[in-house]
Design a protein around this motif. Sequence first.
Motif, PDB file in Angstrom:
ATOM      1  N   GLN A  78       0.816  -1.204   0.000  1.00 49.30           N
ATOM      2  CA  GLN A  78       0.000   0.000   0.000  1.00 49.30           C
ATOM      3  C   GLN A  78       0.848   1.251   0.000  1.00 49.30           C
ATOM      4  OE1 GLN A  78      -3.424  -0.107  -0.328  1.00 49.30           O
ATOM      5  NE2 GLN A  78      -3.044   2.048  -0.762  1.00 49.30           N
ATOM      6  N   GLN A  79       1.889   1.281   0.836  1.00 46.53           N
ATOM      7  CA  GLN A  79       2.746   2.456   0.890  1.00 46.53           C
ATOM      8  C   GLN A  79       3.481   2.673  -0.413  1.00 46.53           C
ATOM      9  OE1 GLN A  79       3.217   4.834   2.981  1.00 46.53           O
ATOM     10  NE2 GLN A  79       1.995   4.164   4.716  1.00 46.53           N
ATOM     11  N   ALA A  80       3.738   1.602  -1.157  1.00 44.52           N
ATOM     12  CA  ALA A  80       4.505   1.722  -2.392  1.00 44.52           C
ATOM     13  C   ALA A  80       3.719   2.414  -3.496  1.00 44.52           C
ATOM     14  CB  ALA A  80       4.952   0.339  -2.865  1.00 44.52           C
ATOM     15  N   LYS A  81       2.391   2.560  -3.326  1.00 47.05           N
ATOM     16  CA  LYS A  81       1.625   3.149  -4.418  1.00 47.05           C
ATOM     17  C   LYS A  81       0.741   4.315  -3.999  1.00 47.05           C
ATOM     18  CE  LYS A  81      -2.378   0.043  -4.144  1.00 47.05           C
ATOM     19  NZ  LYS A  81      -3.230  -0.900  -4.884  1.00 47.05           N
ATOM     20  N   SER A  82       0.826   4.757  -2.747  1.00 49.27           N
ATOM     21  CA  SER A  82      -0.073   5.809  -2.325  1.00 49.27           C
ATOM     22  C   SER A  82       0.523   6.686  -1.241  1.00 49.27           C
ATOM     23  CB  SER A  82      -1.382   5.192  -1.796  1.00 49.27           C
ATOM     24  OG  SER A  82      -1.128   4.468  -0.605  1.00 49.27           O
ATOM     25  N   VAL A  83      -0.058   7.879  -1.118  1.00 48.44           N
ATOM     26  CA  VAL A  83       0.217   8.739   0.028  1.00 48.44           C
ATOM     27  C   VAL A  83      -0.855   8.421   1.053  1.00 48.44           C
ATOM     28  CG1 VAL A  83       0.521  11.092   0.854  1.00 48.44           C
ATOM     29  CG2 VAL A  83       1.027  10.545  -1.525  1.00 48.44           C
ATOM     30  N   ASP A  84      -0.461   7.876   2.169  1.00 49.34           N
ATOM     31  CA  ASP A  84      -1.408   7.474   3.196  1.00 49.34           C
ATOM     32  C   ASP A  84      -1.480   8.578   4.246  1.00 49.34           C
ATOM     33  OD1 ASP A  84      -3.070   6.173   4.876  1.00 49.34           O
ATOM     34  OD2 ASP A  84      -1.682   4.595   5.475  1.00 49.34           O
ATOM     35  N   ILE A  85      -2.503   9.445   4.147  1.00 50.33           N
ATOM     36  CA  ILE A  85      -2.654  10.534   5.102  1.00 50.33           C
ATOM     37  C   ILE A  85      -3.139   9.973   6.426  1.00 50.33           C
ATOM     38  CG2 ILE A  85      -3.895  12.666   5.640  1.00 50.33           C
ATOM     39  CD1 ILE A  85      -3.990  13.302   2.713  1.00 50.33           C
ATOM     40  N   ALA A  86      -2.371  10.221   7.476  1.00 49.85           N
ATOM     41  CA  ALA A  86      -2.695   9.687   8.796  1.00 49.85           C
ATOM     42  C   ALA A  86      -3.367  10.716   9.692  1.00 49.85           C
ATOM     43  CB  ALA A  86      -1.428   9.162   9.477  1.00 49.85           C
ATOM     44  N   THR A  87      -3.091  12.005   9.460  1.00 51.44           N
ATOM     45  CA  THR A  87      -3.639  13.052  10.311  1.00 51.44           C
ATOM     46  C   THR A  87      -3.619  14.382   9.579  1.00 51.44           C
ATOM     47  OG1 THR A  87      -3.458  14.093  12.508  1.00 51.44           O
ATOM     48  CG2 THR A  87      -1.401  13.634  11.354  1.00 51.44           C
ATOM     49  N   PHE A  88      -4.377  15.342  10.096  1.00 50.17           N
ATOM     50  CA  PHE A  88      -4.363  16.707   9.582  1.00 50.17           C
ATOM     51  C   PHE A  88      -3.898  17.637  10.691  1.00 50.17           C
ATOM     52  CE2 PHE A  88      -7.386  14.529   6.868  1.00 50.17           C
ATOM     53  CZ  PHE A  88      -7.059  14.996   5.605  1.00 50.17           C
ATOM     54  N   VAL A  89      -3.001  18.547  10.359  1.00 48.27           N
ATOM     55  CA  VAL A  89      -2.469  19.475  11.352  1.00 48.27           C
ATOM     56  C   VAL A  89      -2.620  20.900  10.842  1.00 48.27           C
ATOM     57  CG1 VAL A  89      -0.798  17.741  12.147  1.00 48.27           C
ATOM     58  CG2 VAL A  89      -0.097  19.449  10.464  1.00 48.27           C
ATOM     59  N   ASP A  90      -2.518  21.869  11.752  1.00 48.24           N
ATOM     60  CA  ASP A  90      -2.591  23.276  11.347  1.00 48.24           C
ATOM     61  C   ASP A  90      -1.495  23.581  10.327  1.00 48.24           C
ATOM     62  OD1 ASP A  90      -4.707  23.702  13.013  1.00 48.24           O
ATOM     63  OD2 ASP A  90      -3.512  24.502  14.669  1.00 48.24           O
ATOM     64  N   ALA A  91      -1.837  24.406   9.353  1.00 50.69           N
ATOM     65  CA  ALA A  91      -0.925  24.685   8.239  1.00 50.69           C
ATOM     66  C   ALA A  91       0.422  25.245   8.698  1.00 50.69           C
ATOM     67  CB  ALA A  91      -1.584  25.647   7.260  1.00 50.69           C
ATOM     68  N   GLY A  92       0.451  26.003   9.778  1.00 43.78           N
ATOM     69  CA  GLY A  92       1.708  26.591  10.234  1.00 43.78           C
ATOM     70  C   GLY A  92       2.382  25.833  11.345  1.00 43.78           C
ATOM     71  N   ALA A  93       1.933  24.604  11.612  1.00 35.85           N
ATOM     72  CA  ALA A  93       2.437  23.870  12.772  1.00 35.85           C
ATOM     73  C   ALA A  93       3.746  23.135  12.511  1.00 35.85           C
ATOM     74  CB  ALA A  93       1.377  22.870  13.256  1.00 35.85           C
ATOM     75  N   ILE A  94       4.099  22.913  11.245  1.00 33.46           N
ATOM     76  CA  ILE A  94       5.292  22.118  10.930  1.00 33.46           C
ATOM     77  C   ILE A  94       6.499  23.038  10.787  1.00 33.46           C
ATOM     78  CG2 ILE A  94       6.323  20.452   9.345  1.00 33.46           C
ATOM     79  CD1 ILE A  94       3.472  19.729   8.457  1.00 33.46           C
ATOM     80  N   PRO A  95       7.554  22.859  11.592  1.00 31.03           N
ATOM     81  CA  PRO A  95       8.751  23.706  11.484  1.00 31.03           C
ATOM     82  C   PRO A  95       9.399  23.546  10.114  1.00 31.03           C
ATOM     83  CG  PRO A  95       8.741  22.503  13.564  1.00 31.03           C
ATOM     84  CD  PRO A  95       7.650  21.916  12.726  1.00 31.03           C
ATOM     85  N   PRO A  96      10.016  24.605   9.576  1.00 32.24           N
ATOM     86  CA  PRO A  96      10.565  24.570   8.209  1.00 32.24           C
ATOM     87  C   PRO A  96      11.677  23.551   8.012  1.00 32.24           C
ATOM     88  CG  PRO A  96      11.231  26.577   9.369  1.00 32.24           C
ATOM     89  CD  PRO A  96      10.184  25.933  10.203  1.00 32.24           C
ATOM     90  N   GLU A  97      12.414  23.178   9.068  1.00 31.99           N
ATOM     91  CA  GLU A  97      13.521  22.242   8.882  1.00 31.99           C
ATOM     92  C   GLU A  97      13.062  20.835   8.497  1.00 31.99           C
ATOM     93  OE1 GLU A  97      13.127  22.651  13.495  1.00 31.99           O
ATOM     94  OE2 GLU A  97      12.880  23.893  11.697  1.00 31.99           O
ATOM     95  N   TYR A  98      11.771  20.564   8.608  1.00 33.13           N
ATOM     96  CA  TYR A  98      11.262  19.238   8.255  1.00 33.13           C
ATOM     97  C   TYR A  98      11.033  19.077   6.751  1.00 33.13           C
ATOM     98  CZ  TYR A  98      10.589  17.650  13.040  1.00 33.13           C
ATOM     99  OH  TYR A  98      10.811  17.222  14.327  1.00 33.13           O
ATOM    100  N   PHE A  99      10.832  20.172   6.015  1.00 31.17           N
ATOM    101  CA  PHE A  99      10.444  20.065   4.609  1.00 31.17           C
ATOM    102  C   PHE A  99      11.641  19.775   3.702  1.00 31.17           C
ATOM    103  CE2 PHE A  99       7.015  22.723   6.385  1.00 31.17           C
ATOM    104  CZ  PHE A  99       5.933  21.956   6.004  1.00 31.17           C
ATOM    105  N   GLU A 100      11.398  18.976   2.652  1.00 29.72           N
ATOM    106  CA  GLU A 100      12.454  18.625   1.699  1.00 29.72           C
ATOM    107  C   GLU A 100      12.067  19.003   0.268  1.00 29.72           C
ATOM    108  OE1 GLU A 100      13.349  14.415   2.450  1.00 29.72           O
ATOM    109  OE2 GLU A 100      15.267  15.085   3.273  1.00 29.72           O
ATOM    110  N   THR A 101      11.433  18.088  -0.467  1.00 33.55           N
ATOM    111  CA  THR A 101      11.226  18.257  -1.913  1.00 33.55           C
ATOM    112  C   THR A 101       9.742  18.329  -2.262  1.00 33.55           C
ATOM    113  OG1 THR A 101      13.234  16.969  -2.297  1.00 33.55           O
ATOM    114  CG2 THR A 101      11.769  17.299  -4.185  1.00 33.55           C
ATOM    115  N   PRO A 102       9.332  19.323  -3.062  1.00 34.89           N
ATOM    116  CA  PRO A 102       7.918  19.433  -3.452  1.00 34.89           C
ATOM    117  C   PRO A 102       7.599  18.626  -4.710  1.00 34.89           C
ATOM    118  CG  PRO A 102       9.107  21.356  -4.219  1.00 34.89           C
ATOM    119  CD  PRO A 102      10.120  20.506  -3.504  1.00 34.89           C
ATOM    120  N   TYR A 103       6.402  18.060  -4.728  1.00 37.49           N
ATOM    121  CA  TYR A 103       5.878  17.383  -5.917  1.00 37.49           C
ATOM    122  C   TYR A 103       4.459  17.892  -6.160  1.00 37.49           C
ATOM    123  CZ  TYR A 103       9.613  13.911  -5.360  1.00 37.49           C
ATOM    124  OH  TYR A 103      10.836  13.294  -5.238  1.00 37.49           O
ATOM    125  N   TYR A 104       4.063  17.934  -7.444  1.00 35.63           N
ATOM    126  CA  TYR A 104       2.673  18.207  -7.761  1.00 35.63           C
ATOM    127  C   TYR A 104       1.908  16.882  -7.743  1.00 35.63           C
ATOM    128  CZ  TYR A 104       4.187  22.779  -9.534  1.00 35.63           C
ATOM    129  OH  TYR A 104       4.714  24.035  -9.662  1.00 35.63           O
TER     130      TYR A 104
END
Length: 245
Positions: A78-104
Amino acid sequence: LRGLADDKHLSKLCAAARTQTISFHQLHNCDHSRVKQVLYCQAEDRPVSRDELIKGYEYEKDEYVVLSDEDFRRANVQQAKSVDIATFVDAGAIPPEYFETPYYLVPDERGKKVYALLRETMRAAGKVGVGQVTIRTAHHLAAVVPSGEVLLMITMRYVNQIREHSEFEFPSTSAKSTGVTAKEMELARKLIDDMAGPWKPEAFEDTYNDDLMRRIKEKVKAGETKVLTKPESEKDEARGAKVID
């Protein structure tokens, strides 16, 4: 919310960033001839091509279990073919050091309604989705973020990949302990306000490749194609290091 990145259902991943770099070859410093990397089989005592390579994990000394793309897929179908959303968080809650590469995340015809529903609901709620995804053979933490008409999937670092702040020394957030005065804060705030403006990404340009090509052309024009440029003197470097803005 499984199947988000499965191109048979809702959407497919398309890289949202491009790399612009100048390519270089490795040369032998004695005669400037090109050096090529050779893959070599120790058992057969001969070079091998990349077509002859497979992946192997050393489970005991000099003992390997070989793995194919199908093995990586079966490890977590399942993980090999999908993005498995586990939770929703506030848009500004994730610190910037966690982000890596964007995809459309690009929907197919059948998935456009569901795509729009998820995008607009997340936007209205001020939330981003957080889950996990497997890209090729790597497992990633990922955030699904609405941005205009697009759903972005941004790969993220796991918490154990972020170095603790305690490993370093930083000034305290207390103005009193850092010696920062109210007057200095006022002047700094005025400077920030004076320089403030709307976000215009087109105002910024990566000129390093152009600058590097200009330097290359300078060396060609000066007949210095075989000369390694030496660093500036330590005296010049020391003088420049004392300048603090």
